[in-house]
Design an enzyme around this catalytic site. Sequence first.
Site, PDB file in Angstrom:
ATOM      1  N   LYS A  14      15.164  90.082  51.478  1.00  0.00           N
ATOM      2  CA  LYS A  14      15.676  88.835  50.809  1.00  0.00           C
ATOM      3  C   LYS A  14      16.374  90.184  49.924  1.00  0.00           C
ATOM      4  O   LYS A  14      15.578  90.863  48.706  1.00  0.00           O
ATOM      5  CB  LYS A  14      15.782  88.250  50.633  1.00  0.00           C
ATOM      6  CG  LYS A  14      14.397  87.854  49.269  1.00  0.00           C
ATOM      7  CD  LYS A  14      14.722  88.043  47.629  1.00  0.00           C
ATOM      8  CE  LYS A  14      13.353  88.236  47.012  1.00  0.00           C
ATOM      9  NZ  LYS A  14      13.630  88.856  45.587  1.00  0.00           N
ATOM     10  N   PRO A  99      10.958  97.499  51.640  1.00  0.00           N
ATOM     11  CA  PRO A  99       9.892  98.458  50.813  1.00  0.00           C
ATOM     12  C   PRO A  99       9.551  97.567  50.010  1.00  0.00           C
ATOM     13  O   PRO A  99       9.236  96.433  49.772  1.00  0.00           O
ATOM     14  CB  PRO A  99      11.739  98.952  49.839  1.00  0.00           C
ATOM     15  CG  PRO A  99      12.564  98.734  50.869  1.00  0.00           C
ATOM     16  CD  PRO A  99      11.705  97.752  51.420  1.00  0.00           C
ATOM     17  N   VAL A 100       7.884  98.582  49.402  1.00  0.00           N
ATOM     18  CA  VAL A 100       7.043  97.316  49.220  1.00  0.00           C
ATOM     19  C   VAL A 100       6.753  98.000  47.305  1.00  0.00           C
ATOM     20  O   VAL A 100       7.444  98.468  46.854  1.00  0.00           O
ATOM     21  CB  VAL A 100       5.544  98.381  49.225  1.00  0.00           C
ATOM     22  CG1 VAL A 100       4.026  97.722  48.897  1.00  0.00           C
ATOM     23  CG2 VAL A 100       4.954  98.303  50.879  1.00  0.00           C
ATOM     24  N   GLY A 102       9.195  96.129  45.769  1.00  0.00           N
ATOM     25  CA  GLY A 102      10.399  96.499  45.316  1.00  0.00           C
ATOM     26  C   GLY A 102      11.760  95.009  45.277  1.00  0.00           C
ATOM     27  O   GLY A 102      12.699  95.647  45.346  1.00  0.00           O
ATOM     28  N   MET A 104      12.355  93.344  47.087  1.00  0.00           N
ATOM     29  CA  MET A 104      12.345  92.631  48.744  1.00  0.00           C
ATOM     30  C   MET A 104      11.987  91.286  48.483  1.00  0.00           C
ATOM     31  O   MET A 104      12.464  91.551  50.577  1.00  0.00           O
ATOM     32  CB  MET A 104      13.196  93.853  49.122  1.00  0.00           C
ATOM     33  CG  MET A 104      14.211  94.566  48.279  1.00  0.00           C
ATOM     34  SD  MET A 104      14.274  96.155  49.346  1.00  0.00           S
ATOM     35  CE  MET A 104      15.584  95.066  50.890  1.00  0.00           C
ATOM     36  N   ALA A 105      10.896  91.116  48.735  1.00  0.00           N
ATOM     37  CA  ALA A 105      10.090  90.109  49.014  1.00  0.00           C
ATOM     38  C   ALA A 105       9.154  90.221  50.055  1.00  0.00           C
ATOM     39  O   ALA A 105       9.536  89.603  51.456  1.00  0.00           O
ATOM     40  CB  ALA A 105      10.931  88.657  49.029  1.00  0.00           C
ATOM     41  N   GLY A 106       9.266  91.910  50.449  1.00  0.00           N
ATOM     42  CA  GLY A 106       8.363  92.288  51.831  1.00  0.00           C
ATOM     43  C   GLY A 106       6.762  91.308  51.794  1.00  0.00           C
ATOM     44  O   GLY A 106       6.869  90.781  52.860  1.00  0.00           O
ATOM     45  N   GLY A 107       6.146  90.709  50.579  1.00  0.00           N
ATOM     46  CA  GLY A 107       5.034  90.103  51.432  1.00  0.00           C
ATOM     47  C   GLY A 107       5.308  88.597  51.452  1.00  0.00           C
ATOM     48  O   GLY A 107       4.255  88.094  52.519  1.00  0.00           O
ATOM     49  N   SER A 108       6.027  88.323  51.153  1.00  0.00           N
ATOM     50  CA  SER A 108       6.715  86.807  51.164  1.00  0.00           C
ATOM     51  C   SER A 108       6.828  86.519  52.704  1.00  0.00           C
ATOM     52  O   SER A 108       7.025  85.562  53.383  1.00  0.00           O
ATOM     53  CB  SER A 108       7.241  86.335  50.483  1.00  0.00           C
ATOM     54  OG  SER A 108       7.343  86.274  48.707  1.00  0.00           O
ATOM     55  N   ASP A 141       8.904  82.510  47.288  1.00  0.00           N
ATOM     56  CA  ASP A 141       9.558  83.448  48.249  1.00  0.00           C
ATOM     57  C   ASP A 141       9.902  82.922  48.903  1.00  0.00           C
ATOM     58  O   ASP A 141      10.351  83.115  50.159  1.00  0.00           O
ATOM     59  CB  ASP A 141      10.319  85.287  47.491  1.00  0.00           C
ATOM     60  CG  ASP A 141      10.680  85.650  45.763  1.00  0.00           C
ATOM     61  OD1 ASP A 141      11.767  84.357  45.322  1.00  0.00           O
ATOM     62  OD2 ASP A 141      10.357  86.624  46.091  1.00  0.00           O
TER      63      ASP A 141
END
Length: 325
Positions: A14, A99-100, A102, A104-108, A141
Amino acid sequence: MEHPRYITVEVPAKINLQLAVGPVREDGYHEVVTVYLAVSIVDRVRASTADAVTVEVVGPQADRVPADGSNLAVRAARLLAERAGVSYGARLWIDKRIPVAGGMAGGSADAAAALIACNHLWDLGLGKDELVEIGAELGSDVPFSLLGGAAVGTGRGERLRPLDAERVFTWVLVPADGGLATPAVYAECDRIREETGVVPAPPRADEDLIAALAKGDAHALGRALANDLEPAALRLNPSLARTLATGRELGALGGLVSGSGPTCVFLAEDSHHGAALSEAFTAAGHPAIHARGPVHGPVVIDDGRYPGDDRWFGSMALADSLGER
Ligand code: ATP
């Protein structure tokens, strides 16, 4: 019907088109209003049958993601099992492209994908609303990561109202070296407010931005992009000011730091302009990613059945429609 032995889910990142940060609440979280947009940069999460919940992460940034019980996808699978009252395990495998750290809510995104994958794998039959409720316990998120598209988030960002978007816009994302920890950026925002004597008003959604999204007006949308966390992110990573200035010089319709950063996001007029912008950023020493959004939320791209199954091909086509990866 035979249970699948594995499920693969593709889940988008996101960006935040607006992030209005209000006062700190009694529970320590800030009251926010944010406009989320799902964009075509995706992680893939596969869950296969196992006795315990474990995770393996692959991809160029894998060493920046924990491969133990603190991984958000593992926490999601364990919480789902607990809430559903089952003691199943799952071997999770994450192909990490977002991107970790970043903004951009990668973990979420991985948590959302794990909830969907394990719900299928374990045949729990939970509906979207139930997964969203569990997701909200994992992080602000996660509910949006389950939904996709475009939405306004209120509260901590977890209470969602889906938004209409007339067209798919072209975005250029510029990740930065290193990450920014979300709590550190909020703390810096509080420090700046203290220093400057700013008392935050209750946050409100920007109706001009929402109208621009609904009408597909890229110029108006570009003008409306705004993030209250930007001054804090810039103070913690001063090189972002240069990235934002480069975007303006290269003719982006608008640009901002996404969420808590440090990824910077720029709006292009169309895909040709987006390609030109990405090239110019890369030539200027800021490797850029070209993306589209809004895109749909997570999708099962492979349910472990053999490829003769029509649904398998159908969902692969949907995944391919996400485009740039
Ligand atoms: P947000 O925008 O939601 O604030 P972010 O995009 O800035 O988040 P993430 O990529 O979600 O940040 O990662 C933040 C931290 O969470 C990472 O530094 C990492 O240590 C940890 N983490 C735990 N699980 C994961 C996961 N599956 N993918 C990425 N990071 C994870």
